[in-house]
Design a protein around this motif. Structure first.
Motif: not given
Ligand SMILES: Nc1ncnc2c1ncn2[C@@H]1O[C@H](COP(=O)(O)OP(=O)(O)OP(=O)(O)O)[C@@H](O)[C@H]1O
Ligand SMILES: [Mg+2]
Lengths: 289, 266
Positions: A127, A131, A190-195
């Motif tokens: 994962e 990312f 995008s990590y912040h947005r998704e998680r």
């Protein structure tokens, strides 16, 4: 929202009792709420790295406390090591810390230390690799065969694989070309947005931070001088200039337009997208052509 | 912990001790060490101690730093002192089981501990703390110059020492940084048995070696770029020259040495 990290009057002095005594941090306090995306900015030597290393207990403050989820991390029976899995810190120039034979095993170092099962580790490594844009076939390569930018992404993946609740990145874009910077910024966003992970992003480049963060903490000569949303921070362009920081290019353009040409536009603009919207509106109203 | 290692650390200053010629300092340090072993009884030790205290006071190196530099060697000091305490025969003070402590033993133990402590702090104050690494190696190079006739690579040796000294603090700092970074990923250096602890060093040593080699490579390239070719035809920016201060230092030391020797033989 609840507070996830709180810094209470953090002070740190290097080399106490030597001629090199130097206060790297002076009475810094702030709270970070869960899910926030905060930028920490300051010129070279303003104490940013020292500050973030305190937040996960690697540096013990000379005075002041750090609270993680309302618990003082310097309490005697506090499990600092477990806390470090929850507050993931990516160091400045993290590519120099790679050591394993393969990229896969390097990313797996953190999860392995957490004592997870093989299959869980495998899950997390893949994962994190996805990312950070590390391709499947690169996982079996030696990390030392990769380019600088790729190494940097491997190092970030190594921290992401721990699935921290707070992700702290110390100048993750320094020394990279514009494209490399863009990719790192994109992946963090995008990590912040998704998680929904809380993110602390340290940098000395306004350009990087302007488009990304919801809140800015500004350090100057070991002290916290501003803690506000980006719009308000960029309004103080003169002050930022005086402490060796810059406002984003687009903000400068808008300030010039407003000052020199008397055009009635907000000067707190800091993204090109928003700027375009305003210009479009003005065009529609016929104020400018 | 690792930051406590102050070896190779230089504290810039303007004191008399700082200004003495490095060649003189090296010779005087050797003399000081020899005197520590020659000295007997309170008078000899007293003179050495007074000289040491004077040097520390004048050089303005804080006592804290000096004590800290002794920390890694504390074990050796205590160990030799205790050994001496039990093994010297003489008038018995206390006795239990097979152990006996004698008056002479305690006396020797104190002198021994004092000697090692003074040896360490004296050389640190006289040499590393108050002499910049460049001056130090310059001094060594000058003193070894006669060996050049025997085709001994004096300059090369001195250059290697300069570089090694220069990079000790850098490597310590780097070790610290790498350790922190691996700790942030949950590395554990403090618990577990010996094998586990040795294994825990891999994540530190691999990056450390890689960066040391990278630095060495960069330095070599940088030296070549400036046409470094060893000692051949090389001149110095700062030529070492004896000053009145140096002669005074030598005279004073000579007097002290003679009195220590006299107090020992009499
Ligand atoms: N190990 C150390 N020993 C002594 N002083 C130090 C040490 N590390 C940092 N400092 C000093 O503390 C101050 C703050 O350092 P810090 O690394 O936190 O700055 P920074 O804001 O991260 O800078 P940069 O943008 O260059 O990374 C600097 O003035 C630095 O010289
Ligand atoms: Mg930094």
């Amino acid at each position: 929202m609840s507070t996830i990290i709180e810094a209470r009057s953090l002070t740190y002095t290097y080399g106490v009792g030597t001629p090199f005594e130097h206060t790297a941090l002076d009475n810094v306090s702030f709270r970070i709420e869960e899910g926030e995306f905060v930028g920490i900015i300051g010129h070279t030597g303003s104490g940013k790295s020292t500050l973030v290393q305190m937040l996960n207990g690697l540096v013990t403050p000379s005075s002041g406390e750090v609270y993680f989820r309302d618990k003082n991390i310097h309490d005697k029976d506090y499990k600092l090591r477990d806390m470090r899995f929850k507050v993931g810190l990516v160091f400045q120039y993290p590519e120099y810390q790679l050591f394993e034979e393969t990229v896969y095993r390097d990313i797996a170092f953190g999860p392995k230390n957490m004592g997870l099962s093989e299959s869980e580790i495998d899950d997390r490594v893949r994962e994190a690799a996805r990312f950070t844009g590390i391709r499947e076939e690169q996982l079996e390569k030696s990390p030392f065969e990769l380019s600088g930018g790729q190494k940097r992404r491997v190092a970030i993946a190594g921290v992401l694989a721990m699935r921290p609740e707070v992700l702290i990145l110390d100048e993750p874009t320094s020394g990279l070309d514009p494209r490399g910077r863009e990719r790192i910024l994109e992946l963090i966003k995008s990590y912040h947005r998704e998680r929904g992970t809380t993110v602390l992003f340290v940098t000395h480049s306004m350009e990087d931070i302007a488009r990304t963060v919801e809140r800015l903490i500004v350090l100057n000569e070991s002290k916290l001088v501003l803690d506000d949303i980006p719009e308000n921070v960029f309004l103080k362009a003169d002050f930022l200039d005086s402490i060796g920081l810059d406002v984003p290019q687009i903000t400068k353009v808008f300030m010039l337009l407003s000052e020199k040409y008397g055009i009635n536009i907000p000067t707190s603009v800091y993204t090109v997208k928003y700027a375009k919207k305003i210009v479009d509106e003005l065009m529609a109203k016929g104020e400018i052509k | 912990m690792i930051k406590d290692i102050t070896l190779g650390q230089y504290f810039p200053g303007e004191s008399v001790i700082h200004r003495i010629d490095p060649r003189v300092k090296i010779i005087l340090t050797l003399a000081y060490i020899v005197m520590l072993f020659v000295a007997k009884g309170p008078i000899g030790y007293g003179i050495c101690l007074a000289a040491l205290i004077y040097m520390i006071a004048v050089s303005k190196i804080s006592l804290r730093i000096i004590l800290r530099s002794m920390k890694p060697l504390l074990f050796i000091i205590v160990f030799t002192a205790i050994l001496n305490m039990f093994y010297i025969p003489g008038r018995i003070l206390v006795e239990f089981w097979i152990l006996r402590i004698t008056y002479e033993g305690i006396e020797t133990a104190i002198y021994m501990a004092l000697r090692i402590a003074m040896l360490i702090s004296g050389t640190f104050v006289l040499l590393t703390y108050t002499t910049s690494p460049i001056m130090l190696t310059d001094g060594i190079e000058h003193l070894l110059n006669p060996l050049k006739k025997l085709k001994f690579p004096v300059h090369e040796l001195a250059m290697m020492m300069t570089i090694a000294l220069r990079f000790i603090p850098t490597l310590i700092e780097e070790t610290d940084k790498i350790m922190s970074a691996q700790k942030a990923r949950g590395a554990d250096f403090e618990s577990g048995n010996l094998i586990n602890r040795a294994r825990a060093l891999v994540p530190i040593l691999v990056p450390l070696f890689i960066s040391a080699f990278r630095r060495a490579d960069e330095l070599a390239v940088a030296m070549e770029c400036r046409c470094y070719r060893g000692s051949v035809g090389r001149t110095r920016l700062k030529v070492l020259k004896m000053q009145p201060l140096d002669y005074i230092a030598i005279c004073v030391s000579l007097v002290l040495c003679v009195s220590i020797i006299l107090s020992a033989v009499m």
